[in-house]
Design a protein around this motif. Structure first.
Motif, PDB file in Angstrom:
ATOM      1  N   ILE A   1      17.407  17.380  95.620  1.00 21.68           N
ATOM      2  CA  ILE A   1      16.482  16.340  96.119  1.00 21.68           C
ATOM      3  C   ILE A   1      16.216  15.306  95.033  1.00 21.68           C
ATOM      4  O   ILE A   1      16.273  14.093  95.262  1.00 21.68           O
ATOM      5  CB  ILE A   1      15.178  16.988  96.630  1.00 21.68           C
ATOM      6  CG1 ILE A   1      15.468  17.784  97.907  1.00 21.68           C
ATOM      7  CG2 ILE A   1      14.121  15.926  96.899  1.00 21.68           C
ATOM      8  CD1 ILE A   1      14.333  18.649  98.389  1.00 21.68           C
ATOM      9  N   THR A   2      15.958  15.804  93.830  1.00 13.64           N
ATOM     10  CA  THR A   2      15.660  14.881  92.729  1.00 13.64           C
ATOM     11  C   THR A   2      16.870  14.003  92.431  1.00 13.64           C
ATOM     12  O   THR A   2      16.735  12.791  92.237  1.00 13.64           O
ATOM     13  CB  THR A   2      15.260  15.682  91.476  1.00 13.64           C
ATOM     14  OG1 THR A   2      14.253  16.605  91.846  1.00 13.64           O
ATOM     15  CG2 THR A   2      14.734  14.780  90.382  1.00 13.64           C
TER      16      THR A   2
ATOM     17  N   GLY B   1      17.347  11.115  94.632  1.00 14.89           N
ATOM     18  CA  GLY B   1      16.324  10.056  94.606  1.00 14.89           C
ATOM     19  C   GLY B   1      15.016  10.434  95.271  1.00 14.89           C
ATOM     20  O   GLY B   1      14.245   9.559  95.652  1.00 14.89           O
ATOM     21  N   GLY B   2      14.772  11.730  95.430  1.00 10.47           N
ATOM     22  CA  GLY B   2      13.475  12.144  95.979  1.00 10.47           C
ATOM     23  C   GLY B   2      13.543  12.453  97.459  1.00 10.47           C
ATOM     24  O   GLY B   2      14.503  12.083  98.141  1.00 10.47           O
ATOM     25  N   ILE B   3      12.516  13.106  97.936  1.00 13.01           N
ATOM     26  CA  ILE B   3      12.506  13.615  99.308  1.00 13.01           C
ATOM     27  C   ILE B   3      12.640  12.505 100.339  1.00 13.01           C
ATOM     28  O   ILE B   3      13.327  12.651 101.350  1.00 13.01           O
ATOM     29  CB  ILE B   3      11.231  14.481  99.570  1.00 13.01           C
ATOM     30  CG1 ILE B   3      11.226  15.050 100.988  1.00 13.01           C
ATOM     31  CG2 ILE B   3       9.958  13.699  99.315  1.00 13.01           C
ATOM     32  CD1 ILE B   3      12.338  16.030 101.270  1.00 13.01           C
ATOM     33  N   ASP B   4      12.000  11.370 100.074  1.00 16.27           N
ATOM     34  CA  ASP B   4      12.043  10.313 101.089  1.00 16.27           C
ATOM     35  C   ASP B   4      13.434   9.706 101.196  1.00 16.27           C
ATOM     36  O   ASP B   4      13.877   9.374 102.302  1.00 16.27           O
ATOM     37  CB  ASP B   4      10.973   9.255 100.800  1.00 16.27           C
ATOM     38  CG  ASP B   4       9.579   9.825 101.073  1.00 16.27           C
ATOM     39  OD1 ASP B   4       9.471  10.699 101.961  1.00 16.27           O
ATOM     40  OD2 ASP B   4       8.617   9.426 100.395  1.00 16.27           O
TER      41      ASP B   4
ATOM     42  N   ARG C   1      15.617  12.151 103.047  1.00 16.81           N
ATOM     43  CA  ARG C   1      15.395  12.056 104.498  1.00 16.81           C
ATOM     44  C   ARG C   1      16.111  10.841 105.077  1.00 16.81           C
ATOM     45  O   ARG C   1      16.667  10.896 106.170  1.00 16.81           O
ATOM     46  CB  ARG C   1      13.895  11.983 104.806  1.00 16.81           C
ATOM     47  CG  ARG C   1      13.217  13.309 104.585  1.00 16.81           C
ATOM     48  CD  ARG C   1      11.944  13.462 105.413  1.00 16.81           C
ATOM     49  NE  ARG C   1      11.448  14.808 105.211  1.00 16.81           N
ATOM     50  CZ  ARG C   1      10.287  15.118 104.643  1.00 16.81           C
ATOM     51  NH1 ARG C   1       9.484  14.162 104.244  1.00 16.81           N
ATOM     52  NH2 ARG C   1       9.934  16.368 104.499  1.00 16.81           N
TER      53      ARG C   1
END
Lengths: 216, 506
Positions: free
Chosen positions: A53-54, A57-60, A63
């Protein structure tokens, strides 16, 4: 296609058209992206998930990637269903993927064969019962994933037409279905197309379109 | 007297003595035994003034015939009056005991007692206190900081009366007397009175120290200069402040000497940040803890809330109506959170910041995941787990990992307070379900603006799915619990069977 490799009693037939080869390649790409961005969301507490996830670029953004791949997957699934329907109904395509009673017999026969209770494995037509099982599992599972996925993607719109509880239900179905499809693909499809001693190192038919056939 | 003062070494002695006197002597109450003169002080004055005491007794006795009578007064035209009584005992114990009455009251003698008229008491006292300057010259006493500021006031036209601090007939020695044995007593001789501090903006505050408060405080065994560094019986630096707040903020700095851990926490707080941007109304140590009345709050949690209320009145009013506030204020319940439990006491973060918002689940979870505590009130500890495993909680946890890279989701992920409110949190036990749902819909709509009445049902209200609560979710979960292992086992069975057949065939 190297016909020189054919031994006696073997010949090749075109199992997959170029259309299906491209379709399968697109499906592999979609599936990989969806699994890569979906599974870390399911197992979000694992270190490896958080690493993925990291690094994406992060969870958003994970998604967002998942949504883009899901949209492509939806298009793929819809065109497959529509063309299959048109082909079978209007163009006299052979409905070779339809599950027949023979497939159930074949499956039972193969169990017997493996246990040494039958002399030879079941002979199949264009697609064997395993391929049909995987096909229908992924197709129906995929439709379910699309439906529940869109509910989760647009929960407010979904709640306009469905009871609110359908949203957590969708989550349960989406996450578990994903797991089932993943396991089926990872355990059986990958085994059957790569690690199965009969095809190892790779059943290339889905990439070349050609399949050896054995006549006895 | 002239001869002695002209003597150089004598004059130095007088100067030193006077400086000390002015510094250390404040109020010498007549007749107070503790103010009895020391051996050193009066003997020195006796020597300086060449008096043995007996020579002036006649004059003194003569004056005391009238002035030794209690009740003798001098009236002023404005109706005010002043007592002309002189306590003989206080005087004989004073540092001036060897002086004749007429050494100070120069217009009077045994033969001559002029009638003088004054407009009022103040004019009388100013006039009388001028006589002190005959011996205690400005040049010698202004080195004492407190005098310097008084001279400044005097030059600005303000009345300065020596006897306000030093008393008149009962003036005691500065050094060696009982009055100055303790630093506290020394300081309190002025600071137990209504002494004032002026600011450039013409405001002023009282510098009176309530000794009773100080004695009840945890600092009761500390000396004044332990906190008021720079001040001592020898030094009284003069400081000028533009505003009262400037003075208070400066005073708070003294706490860090001992409480450095708290000071460093405060330096990361929103209050300190406000201060550093010039907001003088930001609270400092003493605004919450008090100055001399500093108290250990102990179990008095309601009192701690009141400290915050001083500035955050509106928040307090909301809190007081909340389930937590009512329990604290009405039932003195020590389990409910008070301001500092959520906001911390020193390192108070900006509550509008994402750093604060994103850690609210932990904040609430401190109590709401504690089974012992929640058990007392029949509350479930599943609330935190159910939140963290749901979309918002799980997303928040992952978004927080990106926060260090400056990632700020918009809108921020919903946390406890986004649905339950912050200070207005109400209990849900026994509340009307429809009312709760309506309220929840409004909360949902803050982020999901088009949400309709079905939408809040997407959230299982912290319940674990069961046949009673969210049966569809429960059934789906159970279905997969069965199908998942069946499928894995079936697939593996198939694979292993094939491998086994392959190996057997070879």
């Amino acid at each position: 296609m190297e016909s020189g490799n054919l031994s006696a009693g073997e010949e090749r037939f075109r199992k997959f058209s170029v259309y299906r080869i491209v379709e399968h390649l697109a499906l592999i790409a979609c599936f990989t992206v969806l699994a890569m961005t979906g599974l870390p969301q399911k197992f979000y507490s694992l270190g490896i998930s958080q690493l993925i996830i990291t690094s994406l670029g992060g969870i958003d953004s994970v998604r967002s990637i998942h949504h883009v791949a899901a949209a492509i997957f939806t298009v793929l699934a819809l065109q497959h269903i529509i063309t299959a329907f048109i082909g079978v109904v209007f163009l006299q395509w052979e409905p070779s993927m339809l599950i027949a009673v023979k497939d159930i017999h074949d499956a039972l026969h193969n169990v017997k064969y493996c246990l040494g209770m039958a002399g030879r494995p079941a002979m199949s037509g264009r697609y064997n019962y395993k391929e049909k099982f995987v096909y229908w599992f992924i197709l129906l599972g995929g439709v379910q994933m699309i439906a529940t996925g869109f509910i989760l993607w647009f929960p407010v719109i979904a709640a306009n037409y469905l009871p609110g509880q359908f949203i957590p239900v969708s989550k349960v179905i989406h996450t578990n279905d994903a797991m089932l499809i993943f396991l089926l693909t990872a355990i059986w499809h990958i085994y059957d197309s790569i690690f199965n001693p009969e095809v190892f190192p790779l059943d290339k038919s889905i990439f070349t379109g050609m399949k050896k056939t054995t006549r006895t | 007297m002239e001869t002695v003062i002209n003597n150089k070494s004598g004059r130095m002695g007088v100067a030193a003595y006077i400086v000390c006197t002015a510094l250390l002597v404040c109020f010498a109450l007549p007749g107070q035994p503790s103010f009895a003169a020391s051996e050193q002080g009066p003997r020195k004055v006796d020597k300086l003034f060449g008096a043995e005491g007996n020579a002036d007794e006649d004059e003194r006795n003569q004056c005391l015939k009238c002035h030794g009578e209690k009740g003798s007064i001098k009236k002023f035209p404005d109706g005010d009056f002043i007592s002309t009584y002189v306590d003989p005992q206080a005087f004989t114990s004073s540092v001036h005991r060897s002086l004749r009455c007429t050494a100070c009251h120069k217009e009077f003698s045994l033969q001559h007692h002029p009638e003088r008229s004054f407009r009022n008491k103040l004019q009388y006292r100013i006039k009388e206190s001028h006589v002190c300057r005959d011996c205690h010259k400005e040049g010698t006493i202004k080195s004492v900081a407190v005098h310097e500021s008084l001279f400044r006031k005097e030059r600005a036209g303000e009345a300065v009366v020596c006897t306000n601090c030093h008393s008149a007939h009962a003036v005691t020695p500065a050094v060696g007397g009982n009055a100055s044995t303790g630093e506290e007593k020394y300081c309190l001789r002025c600071h137990s009175r209504e002494t004032k501090m002026d600011f450039n903006d013409k405001e002023c505050i009282s510098l009176r120290v309530n000794i009773a408060e100080l004695r009840n405080s945890p600092h009761k065994n500390m000396g004044c200069s332990d906190c008021h560094f720079g001040f001592s019986q020898e030094n009284h630096p003069q400081r000028r402040f533009r505003y009262e707040r400037e003075y208070r903020i400066s005073s708070a700095e003294m706490c860090r000497k001992c409480h450095f851990d708290k000071y460093s926490k405060v330096s990361e707080s929103i209050h300190y940040n406000m201060l550093s941007t010039g907001r003088l109304d930001a609270p400092t140590c003493i605004d919450c803890h008090g100055g001399h009345a500093v108290s250990s709050l102990g179990d008095n949690r309601a009192l701690a809330v009141m400290k915050c209320r001083k500035c955050h009145g509106e928040v307090y009013d909301t809190y007081a109506k909340s389930v937590h506030g009512k329990a604290l204020l009405n039932a003195n319940n020590k389990d409910v959170p008070i301001c500092i439990d959520c906001h911390s006491s020193h390192s108070i973060k900006n509550p509008s910041s994402s750093a604060f918002h994103d850690y609210i689940p932990e904040m609430c979870g401190k109590c709401h995941s504690n089974p012992t505590l929640m058990g007392k009130y029949g509350l479930s500890t599943d609330v935190v787990k159910t939140y963290l495993s749901d979309f918002h909680g799980m997303t928040l946890g992952l978004q927080r990992k990106e926060a260090s890279k400056g990632y700020r989701p918009d809108p921020p992920m919903a946390v406890c307070t986004d649905c339950h409110g912050t200070h207005e949190i109400a209990g849900v036990l026994g509340a009307d379900v429809q009312v709760l749902k309506d309220k929840l819909l409004k909360r949902c709509q803050k982020c999901h603006s088009n949400a309709t009445s079905n939408f809040p049902d997407a959230w299982l209200s912290h319940y674990k799915p069961s046949l009673r609560v969210a049966p569809l979710v429960f059934i789906a979960e159970q279905f997969y619990k069965i199908i998942m292992p069946l499928m894995v086992v079936g697939l593996l069975f198939q694979v292993l069977l094939q491998i086994w057949r392959y190996l057997a065939n070879r």
